[in-house]
Motif scaffolding. Structure first.
Motif, mmCIF file in Angstrom:
data_model
loop_
_atom_site.group_PDB
_atom_site.id
_atom_site.type_symbol
_atom_site.label_atom_id
_atom_site.label_comp_id
_atom_site.label_asym_id
_atom_site.label_seq_id
_atom_site.Cartn_x
_atom_site.Cartn_y
_atom_site.Cartn_z
ATOM 1 N N VAL A 31 -0.993 3.130 -10.532
ATOM 2 C CA VAL A 31 -0.342 3.273 -9.223
ATOM 3 C C VAL A 31 -1.398 3.342 -8.116
ATOM 4 C CG1 VAL A 31 0.997 4.866 -7.769
ATOM 5 C CG2 VAL A 31 1.796 4.292 -10.058
ATOM 6 N N GLY A 37 -1.844 0.403 -5.534
ATOM 7 C CA GLY A 37 -1.255 0.809 -4.257
ATOM 8 C C GLY A 37 -2.261 1.182 -3.192
ATOM 9 N N THR A 38 -3.546 0.965 -3.457
ATOM 10 C CA THR A 38 -4.581 1.279 -2.475
ATOM 11 C C THR A 38 -5.533 0.097 -2.338
ATOM 12 O OG1 THR A 38 -6.127 2.233 -4.078
ATOM 13 C CG2 THR A 38 -4.503 3.742 -3.102
ATOM 14 N N LYS A 85 0.841 -1.199 0.000
ATOM 15 C CA LYS A 85 0.000 0.000 0.000
ATOM 16 C C LYS A 85 0.872 1.244 0.000
ATOM 17 C CE LYS A 85 -3.636 -2.431 -0.010
ATOM 18 N NZ LYS A 85 -3.994 -2.871 -1.323
ATOM 19 N N LEU A 86 0.380 2.256 -0.676
ATOM 20 C CA LEU A 86 1.077 3.536 -0.704
ATOM 21 C C LEU A 86 0.941 4.226 0.648
ATOM 22 C CD1 LEU A 86 -0.266 4.929 -4.105
ATOM 23 C CD2 LEU A 86 2.035 4.080 -3.664
ATOM 24 N N SER A 87 1.973 4.943 1.033
ATOM 25 C CA SER A 87 1.860 5.775 2.228
ATOM 26 C C SER A 87 0.854 6.882 1.936
ATOM 27 C CB SER A 87 3.212 6.378 2.586
ATOM 28 O OG SER A 87 3.606 7.313 1.587
ATOM 29 N N ALA A 100 2.245 9.581 -0.404
ATOM 30 C CA ALA A 100 2.408 9.064 -1.764
ATOM 31 C C ALA A 100 1.050 8.902 -2.443
ATOM 32 C CB ALA A 100 3.150 7.731 -1.738
ATOM 33 N N ARG A 101 0.059 8.410 -1.704
ATOM 34 C CA ARG A 101 -1.286 8.246 -2.258
ATOM 35 C C ARG A 101 -1.874 9.594 -2.639
ATOM 36 N NH1 ARG A 101 -6.023 9.025 -0.250
ATOM 37 N NH2 ARG A 101 -5.311 9.073 1.893
#
Length: 174
Positions: A75, A79-80, A4-6, A9-10
């Motif tokens: 992304v 990433g979520t 997962k994106l921080s 970053a998200r």
């Protein structure tokens, strides 16, 4: 499990995605206005100026924005928790973005380039469809994708339901 994106970053990816998507929508509106002008004017000078401007949009702006939209969308989905194939609206947006990017490369740009070549050689606009069809289809797709991004309809995909089932069982067992 997907990494997962921080949060920073998200948020960054989301802002870049929204800006790129809005840019793509705006460029398409510009292409539609220029294509409409080229198809409806009686002035050869205006037709040539319109299709040359369309060529600049298509060659220098449209593809980078399309690829940035596609990349940031990937992304964000990977990433979520939304995932790429968990929710029907995300899956639909991915395939429509891929299809419109591909259509830009293989249909819109060649059509605009053919129109520029014909007009630059002193001839009339060969086919109004070359400069109108792509922007109309693209604009329809982008408006649809914007609507489903806001409404998030249709629920989970089969994969999404399968991935969610173990999480629910864990909660029920607790």
């Amino acid at each position: 499990m997907n990494p997962k994106l921080s949060r920073p970053a998200r948020r960054t990816a989301l802002v870049v995605h929204v800006i790129a998507s809005a840019s793509w929508l705006g460029l398409t509106l510009g292409l539609l206005a220029l294509g409409t002008t080229a198809a409806t004017t009686g002035s050869a000078v205006t037709v040539e100026a319109s299709v040359r401007a369309m060529r600049l949009f298509a060659d220098w702006l449209l593809l980078p924005v399309a690829f940035l939209t596609l990349l940031t969308g990937l992304v964000l989905s990977l990433g979520t928790a939304w995932g790429l194939a968990r929710h029907r609206w995300v899956y639909t947006k991915f395939w429509l973005t891929l299809a419109t990017t591909t259509a830009t490369v293989f249909a819109l740009r060649p059509g605009v380039n053919a129109a520029v070549a014909a007009v630059a050689a002193g001839g009339p606009l060969p086919d109004a469809g070359d400069v109108l069809f792509g922007p109309v289809v693209s604009l329809s797709a982008y408006v649809f994708m914007t609507v489903i991004s806001v409404l998030k309809p249709w629920g989970l995909t089969r994969r999404g339901r399968r991935l969610r089932a173990p999480a629910r069982r864990t909660l029920q067992d607790a």
